[in-house]
Design a protein around this motif. Structure first.
Motif, PDB file in Angstrom:
ATOM      1  N   GLU A 348       0.839  -1.203   0.000  1.00  0.00           N
ATOM      2  CA  GLU A 348       0.000   0.000   0.000  1.00  0.00           C
ATOM      3  C   GLU A 348       0.877   1.258   0.000  1.00  0.00           C
ATOM      4  OE1 GLU A 348      -0.881   2.357   2.697  1.00  0.00           O
ATOM      5  OE2 GLU A 348      -2.304   3.304   1.320  1.00  0.00           O
ATOM      6  N   LEU A 349       1.976   1.238   0.759  1.00  0.00           N
ATOM      7  CA  LEU A 349       2.899   2.371   0.784  1.00  0.00           C
ATOM      8  C   LEU A 349       3.620   2.517  -0.565  1.00  0.00           C
ATOM      9  CD1 LEU A 349       4.492   1.896   4.330  1.00  0.00           C
ATOM     10  CD2 LEU A 349       2.851   3.648   3.651  1.00  0.00           C
ATOM     11  N   ARG A 350       3.931   1.408  -1.176  1.00  0.00           N
ATOM     12  CA  ARG A 350       4.582   1.422  -2.502  1.00  0.00           C
ATOM     13  C   ARG A 350       3.684   2.116  -3.525  1.00  0.00           C
ATOM     14  NH1 ARG A 350       5.682  -3.897  -3.037  1.00  0.00           N
ATOM     15  NH2 ARG A 350       7.846  -3.720  -2.358  1.00  0.00           N
ATOM     16  N   LEU A 351       2.406   1.763  -3.471  1.00  0.00           N
ATOM     17  CA  LEU A 351       1.442   2.387  -4.381  1.00  0.00           C
ATOM     18  C   LEU A 351       1.310   3.877  -4.082  1.00  0.00           C
ATOM     19  CD1 LEU A 351      -0.793   2.115  -6.554  1.00  0.00           C
ATOM     20  CD2 LEU A 351      -2.397   1.600  -4.703  1.00  0.00           C
ATOM     21  N   HIS A 352       1.247   4.216  -2.807  1.00  0.00           N
ATOM     22  CA  HIS A 352       1.120   5.619  -2.400  1.00  0.00           C
ATOM     23  C   HIS A 352       2.315   6.430  -2.877  1.00  0.00           C
ATOM     24  CE1 HIS A 352      -0.198   8.504   1.092  1.00  0.00           C
ATOM     25  NE2 HIS A 352      -0.197   9.081  -0.080  1.00  0.00           N
ATOM     26  N   LEU A 353       3.496   5.861  -2.760  1.00  0.00           N
ATOM     27  CA  LEU A 353       4.706   6.565  -3.194  1.00  0.00           C
ATOM     28  C   LEU A 353       4.711   6.853  -4.695  1.00  0.00           C
ATOM     29  CD1 LEU A 353       7.613   4.909  -1.193  1.00  0.00           C
ATOM     30  CD2 LEU A 353       7.144   7.364  -1.344  1.00  0.00           C
ATOM     31  N   SER A 354       4.060   6.003  -5.453  1.00  0.00           N
ATOM     32  CA  SER A 354       4.092   6.155  -6.915  1.00  0.00           C
ATOM     33  C   SER A 354       3.403   7.430  -7.389  1.00  0.00           C
ATOM     34  CB  SER A 354       3.438   4.930  -7.579  1.00  0.00           C
ATOM     35  OG  SER A 354       2.046   4.901  -7.326  1.00  0.00           O
ATOM     36  N   TYR A 355       2.534   8.004  -6.538  1.00  0.00           N
ATOM     37  CA  TYR A 355       1.863   9.240  -6.949  1.00  0.00           C
ATOM     38  C   TYR A 355       1.925  10.334  -5.876  1.00  0.00           C
ATOM     39  CZ  TYR A 355      -1.947   7.330  -4.085  1.00  0.00           C
ATOM     40  OH  TYR A 355      -2.690   6.809  -3.060  1.00  0.00           O
ATOM     41  N   LYS A 357       2.782  13.391  -3.396  1.00  0.00           N
ATOM     42  CA  LYS A 357       3.488  14.678  -3.425  1.00  0.00           C
ATOM     43  C   LYS A 357       4.290  14.805  -2.123  1.00  0.00           C
ATOM     44  CE  LYS A 357       1.398  15.819  -7.251  1.00  0.00           C
ATOM     45  NZ  LYS A 357       2.129  15.827  -8.523  1.00  0.00           N
ATOM     46  N   SER A 358       5.165  15.793  -2.076  1.00  0.00           N
ATOM     47  CA  SER A 358       6.074  15.921  -0.939  1.00  0.00           C
ATOM     48  C   SER A 358       5.342  16.104   0.390  1.00  0.00           C
ATOM     49  CB  SER A 358       7.035  17.094  -1.156  1.00  0.00           C
ATOM     50  OG  SER A 358       6.315  18.300  -1.343  1.00  0.00           O
ATOM     51  N   LYS A 359       4.123  16.711   0.356  1.00  0.00           N
ATOM     52  CA  LYS A 359       3.366  16.917   1.599  1.00  0.00           C
ATOM     53  C   LYS A 359       2.946  15.595   2.241  1.00  0.00           C
ATOM     54  CE  LYS A 359       1.490  21.482   0.473  1.00  0.00           C
ATOM     55  NZ  LYS A 359       0.242  22.267   0.210  1.00  0.00           N
ATOM     56  N   SER A 360       2.894  14.532   1.434  1.00  0.00           N
ATOM     57  CA  SER A 360       2.468  13.223   1.953  1.00  0.00           C
ATOM     58  C   SER A 360       3.623  12.371   2.460  1.00  0.00           C
ATOM     59  CB  SER A 360       1.730  12.442   0.851  1.00  0.00           C
ATOM     60  OG  SER A 360       0.574  13.129   0.439  1.00  0.00           O
ATOM     61  N   TYR A 361       4.847  12.805   2.220  1.00  0.00           N
ATOM     62  CA  TYR A 361       5.991  11.975   2.589  1.00  0.00           C
ATOM     63  C   TYR A 361       6.025  11.689   4.092  1.00  0.00           C
ATOM     64  CZ  TYR A 361       7.979  12.882  -2.062  1.00  0.00           C
ATOM     65  OH  TYR A 361       8.201  12.960  -3.405  1.00  0.00           O
ATOM     66  N   GLY A 362       5.646  12.675   4.881  1.00  0.00           N
ATOM     67  CA  GLY A 362       5.701  12.507   6.333  1.00  0.00           C
ATOM     68  C   GLY A 362       4.853  11.343   6.808  1.00  0.00           C
ATOM     69  N   TYR A 363       3.639  11.220   6.247  1.00  0.00           N
ATOM     70  CA  TYR A 363       2.748  10.122   6.641  1.00  0.00           C
ATOM     71  C   TYR A 363       3.343   8.770   6.239  1.00  0.00           C
ATOM     72  CZ  TYR A 363      -0.607  13.973   6.989  1.00  0.00           C
ATOM     73  OH  TYR A 363      -1.240  15.140   7.315  1.00  0.00           O
ATOM     74  N   ILE A 364       3.899   8.725   5.053  1.00  0.00           N
ATOM     75  CA  ILE A 364       4.483   7.478   4.556  1.00  0.00           C
ATOM     76  C   ILE A 364       5.668   7.053   5.419  1.00  0.00           C
ATOM     77  CG2 ILE A 364       5.709   6.436   2.598  1.00  0.00           C
ATOM     78  CD1 ILE A 364       4.007   8.286   0.771  1.00  0.00           C
ATOM     79  N   VAL A 365       6.553   7.997   5.711  1.00  0.00           N
ATOM     80  CA  VAL A 365       7.752   7.681   6.502  1.00  0.00           C
ATOM     81  C   VAL A 365       7.378   7.328   7.937  1.00  0.00           C
ATOM     82  CG1 VAL A 365       9.921   8.612   7.402  1.00  0.00           C
ATOM     83  CG2 VAL A 365       9.275   9.038   5.019  1.00  0.00           C
ATOM     84  N   TYR A 393      13.715   6.206  -5.679  1.00  0.00           N
ATOM     85  CA  TYR A 393      13.337   7.610  -5.464  1.00  0.00           C
ATOM     86  C   TYR A 393      14.480   8.425  -4.867  1.00  0.00           C
ATOM     87  CZ  TYR A 393       8.681   5.601  -6.059  1.00  0.00           C
ATOM     88  OH  TYR A 393       7.586   4.943  -6.562  1.00  0.00           O
ATOM     89  N   GLY A 394      15.722   8.027  -5.151  1.00  0.00           N
ATOM     90  CA  GLY A 394      16.883   8.751  -4.634  1.00  0.00           C
ATOM     91  C   GLY A 394      16.932  10.190  -5.103  1.00  0.00           C
ATOM     92  N   ASN A 395      16.200  10.506  -6.160  1.00  0.00           N
ATOM     93  CA  ASN A 395      16.184  11.874  -6.696  1.00  0.00           C
ATOM     94  C   ASN A 395      15.118  12.747  -6.032  1.00  0.00           C
ATOM     95  OD1 ASN A 395      14.022  10.490  -7.751  1.00  0.00           O
ATOM     96  ND2 ASN A 395      14.199  11.398  -9.818  1.00  0.00           N
ATOM     97  N   ARG A 396      14.525  12.257  -4.941  1.00  0.00           N
ATOM     98  CA  ARG A 396      13.541  13.059  -4.198  1.00  0.00           C
ATOM     99  C   ARG A 396      14.170  13.452  -2.858  1.00  0.00           C
ATOM    100  NH1 ARG A 396       7.581  10.220  -4.938  1.00  0.00           N
ATOM    101  NH2 ARG A 396       7.712   9.851  -7.214  1.00  0.00           N
ATOM    102  N   PRO A 397      14.829  14.598  -2.802  1.00  0.00           N
ATOM    103  CA  PRO A 397      15.587  14.967  -1.585  1.00  0.00           C
ATOM    104  C   PRO A 397      14.711  15.079  -0.335  1.00  0.00           C
ATOM    105  CG  PRO A 397      15.439  16.816  -3.151  1.00  0.00           C
ATOM    106  CD  PRO A 397      14.973  15.607  -3.881  1.00  0.00           C
TER     107      PRO A 397
END
Length: 405
Positions: A348-355, A357-365, A393-397
């Motif tokens: 589910e997290l893999r799918l979420h990461l595929s789309y 935005k940066s504002k959602s990264y906190g929830y995923i991490v 996703y190494g290109n997403r600082p």
């Protein structure tokens, strides 16, 4: 409009004291006051406010109950009829829909109008609520689309009509109403209660079963009251098997007192049958909330039926509390189940990461970090997943900073 609440309290105090004559006067004054102030202060400009915020609906219903009550003098009812004709024309009620007055209109007609006038007005109100009911009754998915609360207002109006017809010697018109609206919950309960009142328990049980069947048994439709009426009959008959079935059906329902029904079942089911029975019981819960998830999982742990944890947690896997719940119960799960649950969250997290935005990264991490601490199986799978994220996703600082923090 800070003054509206003290005025409401004055009105309520008169109602509670059963000083209906003065309460009617106070209620009418309240409706005028709120309407005047609503327009004067231009409250309508603030979209977050409506009638619910100023208790107009509560006052309207309370006022209607008093006007309907024989203890209220007819002079007060006549006065209310005259004043309501003016109140209903006030701008706040006409243009801003601050309140509707169906209950008051019905109550005044009940006290003052002739039978035909009263019934005609009641039928107009009933008609407002019948379209949705009749549309759903013909739908093959009625049990899934309806709830016992959906036709609450319609049911109240129908009961008023039935009672009025009977009090005026028009019993012959009642059976048609009961047939036409046979699946309205209030009508169902009316029939059941009448049968019970006459001591016709066999017929009452049949009516209860028919009613529950119409609304399904998937747990959402709050058929608890009807089940409990059947339980009372079965207890009188000492029907142990029937009681077990009813308590089982109650336990699986949504938002009921599961602990009470679980304890009842444990008392009734034979000890040698309990192990098999309870596993099936835990496996047959169609809907679960966070609170129910904790309650049921605690029961599972108490009973040491740890293999049942997986289904309950998976049914609640989209919860915002899923990581905390898994952390609490993962020590009781097999490594295979731990891996299955963790992989589901990762997917589910893999799918979420595929789309995302940066504002959602906190929830995923946060979920990644939380799952990492749950158990050794999760830790290994999460570490592999983090490597995958760094590779893809190494290109997403922003994401990398959160992961490395």
């Amino acid at each position: 409009m800070i003054q509206f609440y003290p005025k409401y309290k004055q009105f309520k105090a008169l109602v509670d004291a059963k000083d209906y004559e003065n309460a009617v006067r106070s209620g009418l004054d309240y409706l005028r006051f709120v309407a005047d102030e609503y327009i004067r202060l231009e409250v309508y400009a603030y979209q977050e406010y409506d009638g619910d915020d100023f208790l107009t609906y509560e006052v309207e219903k309370e006022l209607a109950q008093m006007l309907r009550d024989e203890a209220t003098p007819l002079e007060s009812v006549t006065m209310a009829q005259k004043e309501m004709a003016e109140i209903e024309k006030m701008e706040a009620y006409v243009d801003c829909c601050l309140c509707f007055f169906d209950h008051i209109r019905e109550a005044i007609n009940f006290r003052l109008a002739d039978a035909d006038t009263y019934l005609a007005d009641l039928d107009k109100q009933i008609k407002h609520h019948t379209y949705e009911y009749k549309r759903l009754v013909d739908d093959e998915y009625f049990d899934q689309l309806s709830s016992v609360f959906r036709f609450e207002e319609l049911g109240k109006l129908l009961i008023k009509k039935i009672e009025y017809l009977r009090s005026h010697g028009r019993e012959n018109e009642v059976s048609g109403i009961m047939e036409e609206y046979k699946f309205v919950p209030d009508i169902c309960s009316f029939k059941i209660n009448e049968l019970l009142g006459k001591g016709l328990e066999d017929e009452a049980v049949k009516e209860i079963d028919k009613t529950i069947a119409a609304y399904g048994n998937d747990g959402y439709n709050a058929t608890e009251t009807w089940h409990l009426q059947k339980v009372a009959i079965l207890e009188k008959r000492n029907d142990k098997a029937g009681l077990i079935e009813e308590y089982r059906r109650l336990f699986r329902q949504h938002l009921v007192d599961k602990r009470t029904y679980f304890n009842k079942l444990k008392e009734l089911v034979a000890k040698e049958e309990w192990d098999e029975f309870v596993v099936k019981l835990f496996g047959d819960i169609p809907h679960i909330t966070d609170d129910d998830c904790i309650l049921v999982c605690d029961m599972i742990v108490e009973e040491k039926k740890f293999s049942c944890l997986m289904k309950i947690l998976m049914d609640n896997v989209m919860s915002f509390s899923r990581v905390q719940l898994f952390k609490k119960y993962s020590p009781y799960m097999s490594e295979e189940d731990q891996a299955t649950y963790t992989n589901h969250v990762i997917e589910e997290l893999r799918l979420h990461l595929s789309y995302a935005k940066s504002k959602s990264y906190g929830y995923i991490v946060d979920d990644i970090k939380g799952m990492y601490t749950c158990c050794e199986v999760s830790k290994k799978l999460i570490l592999d997943f983090v490597e995958e994220i760094e590779y893809n996703y190494g290109n997403r600082p922003a994401l990398m900073r959160l992961l490395r923090s």
